[in-house]
Scaffold this motif. Structure first.
Motif, PDB file in Angstrom:
ATOM      1  N   ALA A 188      34.635  41.264  44.111  1.00  0.00           N
ATOM      2  CA  ALA A 188      35.197  41.210  42.756  1.00  0.00           C
ATOM      3  C   ALA A 188      35.405  39.765  42.309  1.00  0.00           C
ATOM      4  CB  ALA A 188      36.509  41.986  42.705  1.00  0.00           C
ATOM      5  N   ALA A 189      35.876  38.901  43.211  1.00  0.00           N
ATOM      6  CA  ALA A 189      36.083  37.489  42.866  1.00  0.00           C
ATOM      7  C   ALA A 189      34.747  36.811  42.547  1.00  0.00           C
ATOM      8  CB  ALA A 189      36.802  36.762  43.996  1.00  0.00           C
ATOM      9  N   GLY A 190      33.702  37.146  43.308  1.00  0.00           N
ATOM     10  CA  GLY A 190      32.378  36.605  43.006  1.00  0.00           C
ATOM     11  C   GLY A 190      31.888  37.063  41.641  1.00  0.00           C
ATOM     12  N   LEU A 191      32.059  38.347  41.347  1.00  0.00           N
ATOM     13  CA  LEU A 191      31.680  38.874  40.029  1.00  0.00           C
ATOM     14  C   LEU A 191      32.533  38.252  38.929  1.00  0.00           C
ATOM     15  CD1 LEU A 191      31.212  42.641  40.977  1.00  0.00           C
ATOM     16  CD2 LEU A 191      29.402  41.012  40.349  1.00  0.00           C
ATOM     17  N   THR A 192      33.781  37.960  39.269  1.00  0.00           N
ATOM     18  CA  THR A 192      34.698  37.311  38.329  1.00  0.00           C
ATOM     19  C   THR A 192      34.173  35.936  37.929  1.00  0.00           C
ATOM     20  OG1 THR A 192      36.636  38.489  39.115  1.00  0.00           O
ATOM     21  CG2 THR A 192      37.032  36.322  38.200  1.00  0.00           C
TER      22      THR A 192
END
Length: 183
Positions: A159-163
């Motif tokens: 999720a942080a990467g997609l963020t």
């Protein structure tokens, strides 16, 4: 006041209930707080669906919905950072919360410039939100050290990467307005 706005307000009301239950000195607190967060995530989807379906979109709802979302996520991540007490969870939490602040400021500024549409929610943002919600629910439901909590942490990193990816897309779309002389 309409049903979508009531659902949005209910998410804000759920925050102190969620926090209070999470800190109770009982084992079932993990599952119940995860259930409350899940209910909040479902109302997030439901209020948007109902607002479109029933043609009940309002300026108040458009303002409050993202505020309620960001508050719920920021509070949940803050509680988890305290519970886990690890850099491994703190890093993606900081990325996610930091991105939300940057994009909120960007959207506000772009709205003032009359270019809000260039930073509208994207498909990658919806995938990011789904991964983030599932990660947070998993981390809330299972205390640190369990296999499922590790799976939740991996999903939080996704999720942080997609963020970061979605933030770069928003910044790229806004770049001409941010730096008009550099075209």
């Amino acid at each position: 006041m309409n049903i979508p706005n009531i659902l949005t307000l209910s998410r804000i009301v759920m925050i102190p209930v969620f926090v209070g239950i999470y800190y109770l000195p009982v084992e079932w607190r993990y599952l119940v707080s995860a259930a409350i967060f899940t209910l909040a995530a479902v109302t997030d989807w439901l209020d948007g669906y109902l607002a479109r379906k029933l043609d009940q979109s309002t300026p108040f709802g458009a303002f409050l919905d993202p505020v309620a979302d960001k508050l719920m996520v920021a509070v949940a991540l803050t509680v988890l950072v305290e519970e886990y007490g690890s850099v491994a969870l703190t890093l993606p939490a900081v990325v996610i919360i930091g991105r939300e602040i940057v994009i909120s400021a960007l959207r506000e500024w772009m709205a003032e410039m009359g270019s809000r549409a260039s930073v509208a929610v994207s498909y990658i943002g919806k995938i990011k939100t789904t991964a983030q919600m599932v990660a947070i629910i998993t981390l809330l439901a299972f205390p640190p050290g369990l296999l499922w909590s590790t799976a939740g942490l991996v999903l939080l990193y996704i999720a942080a990467g997609l963020t970061l990816w979605s933030m770069m897309l928003y910044l790229k779309a806004a770049w001409p307005d941010l730096f008009p002389d550099q075209g």
